[in-house]
Scaffold this active site. Structure first.
Site, PDB file in Angstrom:
ATOM      1  CD  GLN A 173      -2.711   1.436   2.388  1.00  0.00           C
ATOM      2  OE1 GLN A 173      -2.150   1.835   3.396  1.00  0.00           O
ATOM      3  NE2 GLN A 173      -4.016   1.197   2.334  1.00  0.00           N
TER       4      GLN A 173
ATOM      5  CE1 TYR B 186      -3.151   9.007   7.879  1.00  0.00           C
ATOM      6  CE2 TYR B 186      -4.515   7.267   6.955  1.00  0.00           C
ATOM      7  CZ  TYR B 186      -3.816   7.799   8.020  1.00  0.00           C
ATOM      8  OH  TYR B 186      -3.788   7.150   9.227  1.00  0.00           O
TER       9      TYR B 186
END
Length: 379
Positions: free
Chosen positions: A110, A182
């Site tokens: 990721q 984020y």
């Protein structure tokens, strides 16, 4: 959601193979990415490799790594989050993917940038000020600095380099972290993107430009046959009630251009997978986020959210434990094709053999989740 009656036969749908482009999976279960912070100086070691290999040995079809950050000075918010750049960190990732492959599994990193988000517990500061679209960590809350267009271009290039390294190291896919408040999500969210240039705007489609450039750059870096996953969410850690798309049309405007830019699989994060995305349209038993995303874009989707355990994963950070629950609701949704894959987090974090036990119908051996599991790499 409290039944524990799932048997091996009723769970058969979880064990059907799945293929998209070059990614061939033996079953439909994905290990969800979960931040672990066990990589000193950003370098994953033998313990990290063993942790992921154990989940592959436990029959997980696809493992998505913990968030691993791109080459930007403030991309991480804690000192033991792994890098996905630099000689030593990339050398550390090579045994991870080799071990997963040796155990018969598939894996993708990721790829992540935290933006302006501070770690909730660690007293740690990056070597440069946090960066984000508008210098905001939440609506009206300043932290760090707004990115210049040069900063944005450098971040796009860093995502692409990380993707190229993932393919070079032998990973089977990769996931872009575009969720949970984020960096990429901070561009999506009007509350944190107040830019007046081409990376801002009144519409979600306009605010998705940065994400689209990241996707296109990654697609160019990895070629046409390497699958790209994008994790997205409506909710933010800054605001659980936040919604980027309040209607199916708005969701189409948000997600379809990203699929057209090169995304193969949308990983649709919600805190409880059984909750309908648009209950006001199709009632309490309607499609969840992943179901709607698949319907609107035609992309394959991963659903996630409190699978196999009571409570939700954010409660784990507050020290709450969870007990096993049944999978009947999940099985029913997968049998009717609502989404393609299901990601499992805490259950696999605390028990690498969780999926084996589900397949064999050994529900009495399923473990509860305790917050202590967050503080170690359970083998």
């Amino acid at each position: 959601m409290t039944s524990t009656n799932t048997t091996s036969s009723s769970a058969d749908v979880l064990f059907q193979p799945f293929q998209i482009k070059s990614l061939a999976l033996k079953n439909r279960v994905v290990m969800a990415p979960m931040t672990r912070s066990f990589s000193p100086d950003g370098v994953p070691g033998e313990n990290v490799a063993a942790y992921y290999r154990r989940r592959a040995e436990g029959e997980v079809g696809l493992i998505l790594s913990e968030g691993t950050v791109i080459d930007r000075p403030s991309a991480r918010n804690e000192g033991k989050i792994p890098f996905f750049h630099g000689d030593a960190p990339l050398a550390g990732w090579k045994p991870v993917i080799d071990g997963v492959h040796a155990a018969g599994g598939k894996m993708g990193p990721q790829i992540w940038h935290v933006g302006a988000v501070a770690h909730p517990f660690a007293d740690w500061a990056p070597p440069a000020p946090p960066e984000s679209p508008s210098g905001l960590v939440a609506p009206g809350t300043a932290r760090g600095q707004a990115m210049s267009e040069e900063d944005i271009a450098d971040a796009v290039a860093a995502f692409a380099r990380a993707a190229a390294d993932a393919k070079r190291l032998g990973f089977d896919t990769l996931e872009i972290h575009g969720a949970h408040g984020y960096l990429i999500d901070q561009f999506f969210w009007s509350g944190t993107n107040e830019r007046t240039d081409r990376y801002g705007g009144a519409t979600l489609a306009q605010r998705s430009r940065f994400a689209g450039e990241v996707v296109k750059a990654i697609r160019q870096a990895v070629g046409p046959d390497f699958p790209i996953i994008l994790r997205v969410s409506q909710w933010k850690q800054q605001d659980y009630a936040a919604r980027l798309a309040s209607t199916p049309d708005a969701m189409t405007d948000w997600l379809l251009p990203l699929v057209e830019a090169g995304i193969d699989i949308l990983h649709c994060s919600q805190r409880r997978f059984w909750e309908p995305e648009f209950a006001e349209i199709d009632g309490a038993h309607g499609l969840n986020f992943a179901g709607w995303a698949k319907k609107l874009t035609g992309a394959a989707t991963i659903s996630v959210g409190s699978v196999g355990l009571s409570g939700d994963f954010m409660a784990a950070f507050a020290g709450e434990s969870s007990t096993p629950v049944g999978l009947d609701n999940l099985v029913e949704r997968m049998q009717r094709g609502e989404f393609d894959l299901i990601a499992v987090g805490r259950a696999l974090l605390s028990d690498p053999l969780w999926l084996t036990k589900v397949r064999m119908g050994h529900r009495e051996h399923l473990k509860e989740f305790t917050a202590a599991a967050m503080a170690e790499l359970v083998m």
